[in-house]
Each structure stands twice: as C-alpha cells, then as structure tokens.
Write a protein that holds these residues in place. Structure first.
Motif, PDB file in Angstrom:
ATOM      1  N   ALA A 196      52.115  42.654  40.666  1.00 58.06           N
ATOM      2  CA  ALA A 196      51.390  41.723  39.788  1.00 58.06           C
ATOM      3  C   ALA A 196      49.938  42.149  39.631  1.00 58.06           C
ATOM      4  CB  ALA A 196      51.474  40.306  40.352  1.00 58.06           C
ATOM      5  N   LEU A 197      49.312  42.581  40.722  1.00 65.51           N
ATOM      6  CA  LEU A 197      47.922  43.024  40.652  1.00 65.51           C
ATOM      7  C   LEU A 197      47.785  44.225  39.719  1.00 65.51           C
ATOM      8  CD1 LEU A 197      44.977  42.884  41.650  1.00 65.51           C
ATOM      9  CD2 LEU A 197      45.668  44.375  43.556  1.00 65.51           C
ATOM     10  N   LYS A 198      48.711  45.158  39.785  1.00 67.71           N
ATOM     11  CA  LYS A 198      48.658  46.330  38.914  1.00 67.71           C
ATOM     12  C   LYS A 198      48.784  45.932  37.445  1.00 67.71           C
ATOM     13  CE  LYS A 198      50.515  49.427  42.451  1.00 67.71           C
ATOM     14  NZ  LYS A 198      51.697  50.171  42.939  1.00 67.71           N
ATOM     15  N   LEU A 199      49.669  44.989  37.160  1.00 67.51           N
ATOM     16  CA  LEU A 199      49.837  44.550  35.773  1.00 67.51           C
ATOM     17  C   LEU A 199      48.560  43.898  35.247  1.00 67.51           C
ATOM     18  CD1 LEU A 199      53.437  43.008  35.825  1.00 67.51           C
ATOM     19  CD2 LEU A 199      52.743  45.268  35.002  1.00 67.51           C
ATOM     20  N   VAL A 200      47.975  43.021  36.053  1.00 66.60           N
ATOM     21  CA  VAL A 200      46.756  42.339  35.612  1.00 66.60           C
ATOM     22  C   VAL A 200      45.615  43.336  35.446  1.00 66.60           C
ATOM     23  CG1 VAL A 200      45.003  40.647  36.291  1.00 66.60           C
ATOM     24  CG2 VAL A 200      47.409  40.115  36.601  1.00 66.60           C
ATOM     25  N   CYS A 201      45.472  44.244  36.385  1.00 63.76           N
ATOM     26  CA  CYS A 201      44.391  45.225  36.298  1.00 63.76           C
ATOM     27  C   CYS A 201      44.599  46.171  35.122  1.00 63.76           C
ATOM     28  CB  CYS A 201      44.279  46.005  37.608  1.00 63.76           C
ATOM     29  SG  CYS A 201      43.636  45.006  38.982  1.00 63.76           S
ATOM     30  N   TRP A 202      45.847  46.494  34.817  1.00 61.22           N
ATOM     31  CA  TRP A 202      46.113  47.328  33.639  1.00 61.22           C
ATOM     32  C   TRP A 202      45.706  46.598  32.367  1.00 61.22           C
ATOM     33  CZ3 TRP A 202      49.672  46.655  29.524  1.00 61.22           C
ATOM     34  CH2 TRP A 202      49.807  47.756  28.671  1.00 61.22           C
ATOM     35  N   LEU A 203      46.097  45.340  32.248  1.00 69.41           N
ATOM     36  CA  LEU A 203      45.712  44.554  31.080  1.00 69.41           C
ATOM     37  C   LEU A 203      44.194  44.460  30.961  1.00 69.41           C
ATOM     38  CD1 LEU A 203      48.396  41.744  31.419  1.00 69.41           C
ATOM     39  CD2 LEU A 203      48.146  43.225  29.428  1.00 69.41           C
ATOM     40  N   ASN A 204      43.523  44.165  32.071  1.00 70.92           N
ATOM     41  CA  ASN A 204      42.065  44.043  32.057  1.00 70.92           C
ATOM     42  C   ASN A 204      41.396  45.352  31.650  1.00 70.92           C
ATOM     43  OD1 ASN A 204      42.304  41.410  32.967  1.00 70.92           O
ATOM     44  ND2 ASN A 204      41.860  41.902  35.098  1.00 70.92           N
ATOM     45  N   ALA A 205      41.837  46.450  32.257  1.00 76.49           N
ATOM     46  CA  ALA A 205      41.188  47.734  32.016  1.00 76.49           C
ATOM     47  C   ALA A 205      41.379  48.205  30.576  1.00 76.49           C
ATOM     48  CB  ALA A 205      41.731  48.778  32.994  1.00 76.49           C
ATOM     49  N   GLU A 206      42.592  48.097  30.080  1.00 75.08           N
ATOM     50  CA  GLU A 206      42.851  48.537  28.705  1.00 75.08           C
ATOM     51  C   GLU A 206      42.149  47.629  27.695  1.00 75.08           C
ATOM     52  OE1 GLU A 206      43.884  51.275  27.976  1.00 75.08           O
ATOM     53  OE2 GLU A 206      45.652  51.953  29.058  1.00 75.08           O
ATOM     54  N   GLU A 207      42.087  46.335  28.001  1.00 74.29           N
ATOM     55  CA  GLU A 207      41.393  45.412  27.094  1.00 74.29           C
ATOM     56  C   GLU A 207      39.930  45.805  26.955  1.00 74.29           C
ATOM     57  OE1 GLU A 207      40.443  40.620  26.603  1.00 74.29           O
ATOM     58  OE2 GLU A 207      41.144  41.406  28.538  1.00 74.29           O
ATOM     59  N   LYS A 208      39.267  46.079  28.074  1.00 74.13           N
ATOM     60  CA  LYS A 208      37.839  46.431  28.023  1.00 74.13           C
ATOM     61  C   LYS A 208      37.619  47.797  27.391  1.00 74.13           C
ATOM     62  CE  LYS A 208      36.803  43.705  32.151  1.00 74.13           C
ATOM     63  NZ  LYS A 208      36.442  43.768  33.592  1.00 74.13           N
TER      64      LYS A 208
END
Length: 355
Positions: free
Chosen positions: A118-130
């Motif tokens: 779950a942490l990897k999914l959230v961090c992927w979404l955050n990183a790609e969004e920024k």
C-alpha cells in the motif's frame, strides 16, 4: 463498461460522483460530510463506499455509464479506478482499502502483510503526480480550477494503475525515494527516541520525537485518534485536527472540531518568542495550530511536517501539553461523541464552548 468523464460533464449523461458532491449525480459515493451516499454504502473512505457498492450490484444508479470526481487524490482515484475495474478491485479489496486510508488519513497498520505494498502504491501516485502535473492544492497557483485540471491526472493514471497494483516493481524508480524516506521515519517512530501519550477521552495523541517526520510515519499509528500534538526537540510544536473529523467517519463516533482561537490566545499569553500562535478554521481539511502558521500556503500545510518551516517556542513541552489537554478536556466535558455531525452542529458546538 464505464468511462471517466471530467467533472464539468456531470450532467451530460447519468454519472456516478466519487469523493465529491454534485447536483444531478446518478449515485454519490463519498465520505464528505452531508454527502448523499446511500446509508448502506457509507464507509470511512470514499473508495470504501465504492467497494461496498460493487458488492451490492442492485444499488440504484450503479449502472450509470460515467464516473467523475471534482479533484484528484489517492482515495478518490482508487474509488474511480475501482468502478472502472470492478472485478480487479474486489480481488484486491483489502489492499485498495489500505491504500485509500493511507492516502486520506495518513494511517496504516505497519504490521499488516500488505502495508508495504500500500505504501508503494501511494508513494507512486504521489511521486508521479508531482513530477508530471502539480502538487495537491497547487491548481490555484497555476490559475486553474481543480475540477478541470485534475481530469488530466485521472486520464494519465487510470490506464497505468493496474500494472503497478499487480507488480509494484514496475514503478520502483518513482516510488522508491519516498518509500525509503517513510520507512526510515517509521523506524524512528518505533525506536526508543519516540514516545507517545494517549488521551482517548478527548481523541488526542501526543507524539514526542526529536524532529518533524513525514505524515505517513507520524500519523501512521494514530488510528482511533482525531487530534495529534507533535512535540519535537528545540521546543518545536504542531497541533493538528486530522482529516478524520472533516468527513463523515463511519467506523466510530467522533467529537466535533472546536475553534482553536481560545487555545491560541492562551498560548500567546505565555509566548515570549518573536512568533505568534496562529490557527486554521474548523472547516479546513486539516487545521493546524503552530507558531506563525498563517505564513504557510495551503500547499505547505498539506505537505509533510519536515517540509515546512518551524519555529522554537519559549513554552516548555510539559506546559504546552498540559495547556492543550486542559483546553480540550474542559470544552469536551459536556459533549458526547457521535457519528454524522453536520457543519451547522459543529459550529454550534464551538459557539457553545466559547460562551
């Protein structure tokens, strides 16, 4: 088959609205306070309401061909994606629930077998969004409306999420830096340098740790609490009402948010530094009480605590904690926790405690 449409197209066809509200929705699946989510589908997260709906296929409006949201965040995205991929969503239901909860409330059971996923999914979404678009709450600075600009994010993420969901290694280059940063902070939180004190009768968790940390670590183990007081070295302090009291939480009762003006006035009466205690209003998504908080932008307030300036107070940590606890104990003494507070009731409770 359903399709995603920009929020501006809500009324052009029967449309399900996720993590938002809008007139003319065929079905609303949102945890926003007062949203028209069917009672049987209420959940702590909007994605949770979507997953409940997928297990109740006879739900009125669920057959609408279009899905929309008026902003992009982890919870709303997971909900929209799940409606477009119902079988996959139900297959990964627990993981998606963890992901939505971490994204919105910054809470995660680190001992859950799927916590790292779950942490990897959230961090992927955050990183790609920024990297590809703009940070959360960044649309106004670009002179764009969030409900319009966020559609571009959905259109990019929706066709790519399944691959990351099923094989997060594909997105390692994007998620790894933030995952490592959070994991280091979690180790810090779980070490002897950090202590916590709980005041469950007022919903307050006090975290004593040397330096500000990322929210996913700082709030990760704060489930069941709605306020966090962070006490750092150098007399650095922050108090925050969590997002759990902005929405209609389904799993448990909560106390209403109270205005922080009285507490700020009390602390300013003792403060000898050149800084002032300032606070956000009760309708802010995550009201902060801190020294010179009014100088922060919305983007800074939403960003991690270790990514914004912080100032030393003249007040000792023991005194500050006592003042915060006493303030809320006195004002919550005559208020009973419950579910589904309206904003009008929250304002009324605040006025009553200030009278």
């Amino acid at each position: 088959m359903k399709t995603f449409v920009p929020f501006s197209q809500l009324r052009q066809q029967p449309t399900i609205v996720v993590d938002s509200t809008g007139l003319g929705a065929a079905l609303t699946l949102a945890h926003w306070r007062g949203a028209a989510t069917p009672e049987a589908l209420r959940d702590d997260t909007s994605a949770g309401s979507v997953l409940r709906a997928l297990r109740a296929p006879a739900t009125g409006g669920l057959d609408a061909p279009a899905v929309t949201a008026n902003h992009f965040d982890v919870d709303g995205f997971v909900g929209v994606w799940s409606l477009l991929h119902p079988e996959l969503a139900l297959r990964h239901e627990h993981l998606l629930r963890l992901t939505a909860t971490l994204g919105d409330f910054r809470e995660l059971d680190w001992y859950d077998p799927l916590a790292d996923h779950a942490l990897k999914l959230v961090c992927w979404l955050n990183a790609e969004e920024k990297a590809r678009f703009y940070e959360p709450f960044g649309a106004p600075a670009r002179r764009r409306r969030e409900d319009e600009a966020s559609a571009e994010k959905f259109e990019w993420f929706l066709p790519r999420f399944q691959e990351i969901l099923e094989n997060p290694e594909v997105g390692r280059a994007a998620w790894e830096p933030e995952v490592k940063r959070v994991q280091q902070a979690v180790a810090h939180m779980q070490s002897t340098v950090t202590t916590t004190r709980a005041y469950p009768e007022i919903g307050l968790l006090v975290v004593c740790t040397p330096v500000p940390l990322p929210y996913y670590a700082l709030f990760g183990s704060s489930g069941g609490f709605d306020m966090v007081l962070s006490l750092y070295d150098e007399n650095w302090y922050e108090f925050e009402y969590k997002y759990t009291t902005w929405i209609d939480l389904e799993s448990r009762s909560t106390l209403p948010r109270l205005p922080l003006s009285g507490l700020a006035a009390c602390l300013n009466g003792q403060e000898q530094s050149p800084h002032q205690w300032t606070f956000d209003g009760v309708t802010d998504t995550g009201p902060l009480l801190r020294l010179d908080g009014k100088r922060l932008t919305k983007v800074q307030r939403y960003a991690d605590p270790d990514q914004r300036p912080i100032y030393s107070s003249s007040i000792e940590p023991e005194t500050l904690e006592q003042e915060v606890v006493a303030f809320f104990r006195e004002r919550y003494a005559r208020i009973q926790p419950r579910r589904y507070w309206t904003w009008a009731e929250i304002r009324a409770a605040g006025e009553a405690t200030n009278s």
